[in-house]
Design an enzyme around this catalytic site. Structure first.
Site, PDB file in Angstrom:
ATOM      1  N   LYS A  11       0.826  -1.221   0.000  1.00  0.00           N
ATOM      2  CA  LYS A  11       0.000   0.000   0.000  1.00  0.00           C
ATOM      3  C   LYS A  11       0.864   1.278   0.000  1.00  0.00           C
ATOM      4  O   LYS A  11       2.078   1.226   0.263  1.00  0.00           O
ATOM      5  CB  LYS A  11      -0.920  -0.034   1.226  1.00  0.00           C
ATOM      6  CG  LYS A  11      -1.971  -1.150   1.181  1.00  0.00           C
ATOM      7  CD  LYS A  11      -2.893  -1.081   2.399  1.00  0.00           C
ATOM      8  CE  LYS A  11      -3.968  -2.147   2.357  1.00  0.00           C
ATOM      9  NZ  LYS A  11      -4.887  -2.044   3.527  1.00  0.00           N
ATOM     10  N   TYR A  51     -12.659  -2.079  -3.148  1.00  0.00           N
ATOM     11  CA  TYR A  51     -13.122  -2.079  -1.753  1.00  0.00           C
ATOM     12  C   TYR A  51     -14.645  -1.923  -1.639  1.00  0.00           C
ATOM     13  O   TYR A  51     -15.136  -1.511  -0.586  1.00  0.00           O
ATOM     14  CB  TYR A  51     -12.403  -0.981  -0.974  1.00  0.00           C
ATOM     15  CG  TYR A  51     -11.004  -1.381  -0.511  1.00  0.00           C
ATOM     16  CD1 TYR A  51     -10.816  -2.493   0.332  1.00  0.00           C
ATOM     17  CD2 TYR A  51      -9.887  -0.660  -0.886  1.00  0.00           C
ATOM     18  CE1 TYR A  51      -9.550  -2.866   0.763  1.00  0.00           C
ATOM     19  CE2 TYR A  51      -8.608  -1.025  -0.449  1.00  0.00           C
ATOM     20  CZ  TYR A  51      -8.455  -2.131   0.372  1.00  0.00           C
ATOM     21  OH  TYR A  51      -7.205  -2.509   0.821  1.00  0.00           O
ATOM     22  N   PHE A  59     -15.064   4.224   7.304  1.00  0.00           N
ATOM     23  CA  PHE A  59     -13.706   4.522   6.843  1.00  0.00           C
ATOM     24  C   PHE A  59     -13.553   4.412   5.320  1.00  0.00           C
ATOM     25  O   PHE A  59     -12.452   4.590   4.800  1.00  0.00           O
ATOM     26  CB  PHE A  59     -12.680   3.621   7.545  1.00  0.00           C
ATOM     27  CG  PHE A  59     -12.920   2.136   7.363  1.00  0.00           C
ATOM     28  CD1 PHE A  59     -12.510   1.482   6.204  1.00  0.00           C
ATOM     29  CD2 PHE A  59     -13.528   1.384   8.355  1.00  0.00           C
ATOM     30  CE1 PHE A  59     -12.716   0.121   6.032  1.00  0.00           C
ATOM     31  CE2 PHE A  59     -13.744   0.014   8.193  1.00  0.00           C
ATOM     32  CZ  PHE A  59     -13.333  -0.615   7.030  1.00  0.00           C
ATOM     33  N   ARG A  87      -1.934 -14.157   4.835  1.00  0.00           N
ATOM     34  CA  ARG A  87      -2.615 -13.387   5.889  1.00  0.00           C
ATOM     35  C   ARG A  87      -1.875 -13.549   7.222  1.00  0.00           C
ATOM     36  O   ARG A  87      -1.816 -12.628   8.027  1.00  0.00           O
ATOM     37  CB  ARG A  87      -4.090 -13.770   5.982  1.00  0.00           C
ATOM     38  CG  ARG A  87      -4.842 -13.219   4.754  1.00  0.00           C
ATOM     39  CD  ARG A  87      -6.328 -13.345   4.838  1.00  0.00           C
ATOM     40  NE  ARG A  87      -6.968 -12.513   5.840  1.00  0.00           N
ATOM     41  CZ  ARG A  87      -7.381 -11.257   5.651  1.00  0.00           C
ATOM     42  NH1 ARG A  87      -7.181 -10.649   4.492  1.00  0.00           N
ATOM     43  NH2 ARG A  87      -8.001 -10.606   6.611  1.00  0.00           N
ATOM     44  N   THR A  93      -5.057  -6.735  11.129  1.00  0.00           N
ATOM     45  CA  THR A  93      -5.365  -5.467  10.433  1.00  0.00           C
ATOM     46  C   THR A  93      -4.805  -4.273  11.195  1.00  0.00           C
ATOM     47  O   THR A  93      -4.204  -3.376  10.615  1.00  0.00           O
ATOM     48  CB  THR A  93      -6.894  -5.318  10.294  1.00  0.00           C
ATOM     49  OG1 THR A  93      -7.423  -6.504   9.718  1.00  0.00           O
ATOM     50  CG2 THR A  93      -7.257  -4.119   9.434  1.00  0.00           C
ATOM     51  N   ARG A 104       2.764  -6.195   9.298  1.00  0.00           N
ATOM     52  CA  ARG A 104       2.091  -5.054   9.922  1.00  0.00           C
ATOM     53  C   ARG A 104       2.724  -4.669  11.252  1.00  0.00           C
ATOM     54  O   ARG A 104       2.790  -3.492  11.600  1.00  0.00           O
ATOM     55  CB  ARG A 104       0.595  -5.333  10.039  1.00  0.00           C
ATOM     56  CG  ARG A 104      -0.103  -5.164   8.676  1.00  0.00           C
ATOM     57  CD  ARG A 104      -1.457  -5.768   8.653  1.00  0.00           C
ATOM     58  NE  ARG A 104      -2.226  -5.391   7.457  1.00  0.00           N
ATOM     59  CZ  ARG A 104      -3.312  -6.032   7.057  1.00  0.00           C
ATOM     60  NH1 ARG A 104      -3.776  -7.057   7.751  1.00  0.00           N
ATOM     61  NH2 ARG A 104      -3.949  -5.644   5.961  1.00  0.00           N
ATOM     62  N   ASN A 114      -1.895   0.463   6.815  1.00  0.00           N
ATOM     63  CA  ASN A 114      -1.349  -0.781   7.361  1.00  0.00           C
ATOM     64  C   ASN A 114      -0.535  -1.596   6.353  1.00  0.00           C
ATOM     65  O   ASN A 114      -0.432  -2.813   6.464  1.00  0.00           O
ATOM     66  CB  ASN A 114      -2.457  -1.605   8.019  1.00  0.00           C
ATOM     67  CG  ASN A 114      -3.532  -2.011   7.050  1.00  0.00           C
ATOM     68  OD1 ASN A 114      -3.479  -1.685   5.871  1.00  0.00           O
ATOM     69  ND2 ASN A 114      -4.520  -2.737   7.544  1.00  0.00           N
ATOM     70  N   HIS A 117      -2.246  -5.417   1.706  1.00  0.00           N
ATOM     71  CA  HIS A 117      -3.541  -6.077   1.556  1.00  0.00           C
ATOM     72  C   HIS A 117      -3.291  -7.515   1.150  1.00  0.00           C
ATOM     73  O   HIS A 117      -2.374  -7.792   0.373  1.00  0.00           O
ATOM     74  CB  HIS A 117      -4.395  -5.424   0.464  1.00  0.00           C
ATOM     75  CG  HIS A 117      -5.503  -6.317  -0.035  1.00  0.00           C
ATOM     76  ND1 HIS A 117      -6.703  -6.419   0.620  1.00  0.00           N
ATOM     77  CD2 HIS A 117      -5.552  -7.204  -1.065  1.00  0.00           C
ATOM     78  CE1 HIS A 117      -7.462  -7.324  -0.018  1.00  0.00           C
ATOM     79  NE2 HIS A 117      -6.781  -7.813  -1.033  1.00  0.00           N
ATOM     80  N   GLU A 128      -9.912 -10.745  -7.334  1.00  0.00           N
ATOM     81  CA  GLU A 128      -8.996  -9.603  -7.185  1.00  0.00           C
ATOM     82  C   GLU A 128      -7.831  -9.694  -8.185  1.00  0.00           C
ATOM     83  O   GLU A 128      -7.425  -8.683  -8.766  1.00  0.00           O
ATOM     84  CB  GLU A 128      -8.486  -9.544  -5.740  1.00  0.00           C
ATOM     85  CG  GLU A 128      -9.613  -9.205  -4.764  1.00  0.00           C
ATOM     86  CD  GLU A 128      -9.206  -9.276  -3.293  1.00  0.00           C
ATOM     87  OE1 GLU A 128      -8.043  -9.609  -2.981  1.00  0.00           O
ATOM     88  OE2 GLU A 128     -10.073  -8.984  -2.447  1.00  0.00           O
TER      89      GLU A 128
END
Ligand code: RTP
Ligand code: MG
Length: 140
Positions: A11, A51, A59, A87, A93, A104, A114, A117, A128
């Site tokens: 990100k 998203y 948010f 993950r 998160t 993270r 963060n 993704h 995706e």
């Protein structure tokens, strides 16, 4: 064990801090192979579509603005149980809840900024991946 592919984004908070290589090292050390990768500037429409599941969340607006604020690196990662493994190495998160050694915990600035993704299921991974890559861009 199944060889899976998952979709990953490094990100804007991470690309801004030049952390692409450091984050890729965590993925590769975990046995995830980068089988496709490109640096892109997401359009607002791409971010809103990506998203869309969070459209009603408070948010959402902030998240879209963040994702288009700087380049991102989109990736396809391949490996045994890639969705769950990815993950796991991303961590929770909210970095305050992330385990030691996770991306993270190491790098995220906040629950919003963060750093990474990762797809949350094999079905979503397929959706995706198709939003950002054509088949011939993925080399396993
Ligand atoms: P991601 O989809 O980005 O892999 O992250 P995730 O599954 O761990 O988290 P998710 O619940 O899907 O939320 C998507 C992204 O929205 C931002 N967020 N901000 N300000 C907030 O309370 C908040 N909550 C979530 C984060 O960037 C999160 O990764
Ligand atoms: Mg998610």
């Amino acid at each position: 064990m199944a060889l899976e592919r998952t979709f990953s984004i490094i990100k804007p908070d991470a690309t801004n801090r030049n952390l692409t290589g450091a984050i890729n090292a965590v993925f590769e050390k975990a046995g995830l192979r980068i089988v496709a990768q490109k640096r892109v500037r997401m359009t607002r429409e791409q971010a809103e579509t990506f998203y869309a599941v969070h459209k009603e969340r408070p948010f959402f607006g902030e998240l879209v603005e963040f994702m288009i604020s700087a380049p991102v690196v989109v990736q396809v990662l391949e490996g045994e149980n890639a969705v769950a493994k990815h993950r796991e190495v991303m961590g929770a998160t909210n970095p305050a809840n992330a385990a030691e050694g996770t991306v993270r915990k190491l790098y995220a600035l906040s629950v919003g900024e963060n750093s990474v993704h990762g797809s949350d299921s094999l079905d979503n991974a397929k959706i995706e991946i198709a939003q950002f890559f054509s088949g011939n861009e993925i080399v396993g």
